[in-house]
Write a protein that holds these residues in place. Structure first.
Motif, PDB file in Angstrom:
ATOM      1  N   GLU A  75       0.784   3.004   7.272  1.00  0.00           N
ATOM      2  CA  GLU A  75      -0.298   3.869   6.784  1.00  0.00           C
ATOM      3  C   GLU A  75       0.058   4.332   5.382  1.00  0.00           C
ATOM      4  O   GLU A  75       0.785   5.308   5.195  1.00  0.00           O
ATOM      5  CB  GLU A  75      -0.521   5.059   7.723  1.00  0.00           C
ATOM      6  N   THR A  76      -0.453   3.621   4.401  1.00  0.00           N
ATOM      7  CA  THR A  76      -0.099   3.915   3.009  1.00  0.00           C
ATOM      8  C   THR A  76      -0.503   5.318   2.596  1.00  0.00           C
ATOM      9  O   THR A  76       0.252   6.020   1.902  1.00  0.00           O
ATOM     10  CB  THR A  76      -0.768   2.891   2.074  1.00  0.00           C
ATOM     11  N   GLN A 109      -7.137   3.812  -4.580  1.00  0.00           N
ATOM     12  CA  GLN A 109      -6.149   4.528  -3.776  1.00  0.00           C
ATOM     13  C   GLN A 109      -6.094   6.009  -4.156  1.00  0.00           C
ATOM     14  O   GLN A 109      -5.796   6.865  -3.310  1.00  0.00           O
ATOM     15  CB  GLN A 109      -4.772   3.900  -3.937  1.00  0.00           C
ATOM     16  N   TYR A 112       1.951   7.946   3.758  1.00  0.00           N
ATOM     17  CA  TYR A 112       3.171   7.861   2.939  1.00  0.00           C
ATOM     18  C   TYR A 112       2.936   8.541   1.596  1.00  0.00           C
ATOM     19  O   TYR A 112       3.768   9.320   1.114  1.00  0.00           O
ATOM     20  CB  TYR A 112       3.567   6.396   2.744  1.00  0.00           C
ATOM     21  N   GLN A 113       1.804   8.254   0.973  1.00  0.00           N
ATOM     22  CA  GLN A 113       1.496   8.841  -0.329  1.00  0.00           C
ATOM     23  C   GLN A 113       1.317  10.355  -0.238  1.00  0.00           C
ATOM     24  O   GLN A 113       1.752  11.093  -1.131  1.00  0.00           O
ATOM     25  CB  GLN A 113       0.254   8.177  -0.911  1.00  0.00           C
ATOM     26  N   THR A 151       3.709   3.649  -4.680  1.00  0.00           N
ATOM     27  CA  THR A 151       3.542   2.416  -3.915  1.00  0.00           C
ATOM     28  C   THR A 151       4.646   2.343  -2.872  1.00  0.00           C
ATOM     29  O   THR A 151       5.834   2.383  -3.220  1.00  0.00           O
ATOM     30  CB  THR A 151       3.631   1.183  -4.836  1.00  0.00           C
ATOM     31  N   PRO A 152       4.312   2.259  -1.602  1.00  0.00           N
ATOM     32  CA  PRO A 152       5.345   2.270  -0.563  1.00  0.00           C
ATOM     33  C   PRO A 152       6.299   1.091  -0.700  1.00  0.00           C
ATOM     34  O   PRO A 152       5.887  -0.020  -1.048  1.00  0.00           O
ATOM     35  CB  PRO A 152       4.541   2.150   0.740  1.00  0.00           C
ATOM     36  N   ALA A 162       3.091   7.564   9.059  1.00  0.00           N
ATOM     37  CA  ALA A 162       3.056   6.429   8.143  1.00  0.00           C
ATOM     38  C   ALA A 162       3.854   5.237   8.637  1.00  0.00           C
ATOM     39  O   ALA A 162       3.630   4.111   8.185  1.00  0.00           O
ATOM     40  CB  ALA A 162       3.580   6.856   6.773  1.00  0.00           C
ATOM     41  N   ILE A 177       6.072   0.628   6.953  1.00  0.00           N
ATOM     42  CA  ILE A 177       5.081   1.604   6.519  1.00  0.00           C
ATOM     43  C   ILE A 177       3.714   0.989   6.770  1.00  0.00           C
ATOM     44  O   ILE A 177       3.309   0.040   6.096  1.00  0.00           O
ATOM     45  CB  ILE A 177       5.278   1.968   5.034  1.00  0.00           C
TER      46      ILE A 177
END
Length: 271
Positions: free
Chosen positions: A189-190, A86, A193-194, A240-241, A181, A187
């Motif tokens: 689209e990780t 990730q 979001y990140q 982490t979402p 996201a 959520i």
């Protein structure tokens, strides 16, 4: 990031770009209306880095470097959590999508080319995710980005107007990322979001550099900015979402617009 669009900082203007990359930072900012100048890749003529006075171009330049730092901040969190798969795209995006926006300026400003350092870090994360060299290369990459920022005039780097312009442009990107996201209250689209979290983290870091001055000169505005920035960071509580979004895209947009409008009141206040 898989889908980044730079919005007008007022939130009312049309989208400047809708790309599948970080793209070029927008030149219009709410705190400096004169920032509708040359794009970040326009050649700058200056006697030396310390005497640069082209503020619109400098805002472009620092915004791009700020987005790079935001990517690396979230990458480090993910590396520390043992998630190199990730982290890898967040290290790759500064190289693949953002570096081109400052590459010409680096030589004009007598700044060391730091793309090789980013590439080395990226290669380690892809091929040797547990290598101890990753921490060394990460620190080197962050230091070299900081050095690229430090060639900007101190008068800009210490100016609330200038720093708020950079923050607001980064938050316009956050607005797009966070919106991308989330779908159907989930959520989906990780990576977007990140991205939002990384950019918000660095925007808050930037604000701390001017917080005392803003608080002394504009106490009411400072309270609004600090509370809004803190609340915005709460929307992205970890790398982490969360299972359910803490805030809706509309709520995030409202916070960002509050920050941008408050910044305008600071910029328009008499010295």
């Amino acid at each position: 990031m898989s889908s980044v669009r730079f919005l007008s900082l007022t939130g009312a203007a049309a989208t400047l770009i809708a790309l599948t990359s970080c793209g070029n930072p927008q030149t219009s900012t709410p705190t400096t209306p004169e920032a509708n100048g040359s794009p970040a890749t326009t050649s700058q003529t200056t006697a030396s880095p310390s005497t640069a006075t082209d503020q619109p171009q400098d805002i472009d330049y620092m915004t791009t470097l700020g987005l790079m730092k935001g990517h690396l901040l979230i990458a480090k969190e993910l590396l520390d959590q043992g998630k190199p798969d990730q982290a890898e795209p967040h290290i790759g995006h500064p190289i693949e999508e953002l570096y081109v926006d400052v590459e010409t300026q680096l030589s004009e400003r007598n700044v060391k080319d730091f793309k090789p350092t980013l590439n080395t870090l990226h290669d380690f994360v892809k091929s040797k995710p547990n290598a101890p060299e990753i921490n060394t290369e990460y620190k080197a990459a962050m230091q070299e980005i900081d050095q690229a920022i430090e060639v900007l005039p101190a008068s800009e780097r210490q100016s609330p107007d200038f720093i708020l312009s950079v923050i607001n442009r980064m938050l316009s990107t956050v607005e797009e990322e966070y919106n991308a996201a989330i779908a159907n209250d989930k959520i989906v689209e990780t990576i977007e979001y990140q991205d939002s979290r990384g950019f918000i983290l660095y925007a808050n870091t930037l604000y701390q550099d001017i917080a005392e001055q803003v608080s002394q000169e504009h106490p009411d505005a400072a309270q609004t900015l600090e509370s809004s920035l803190n609340e915005l960071q709460n929307a992205v509580p970890s790398a982490t979402p969360p299972a359910t979004p803490v805030m809706t895209p509309e709520e995030v947009s409202t916070l960002i617009q509050t920050i941008q409008k408050t910044s305008q009141t600071i910029s328009s206040s008499p010295s």
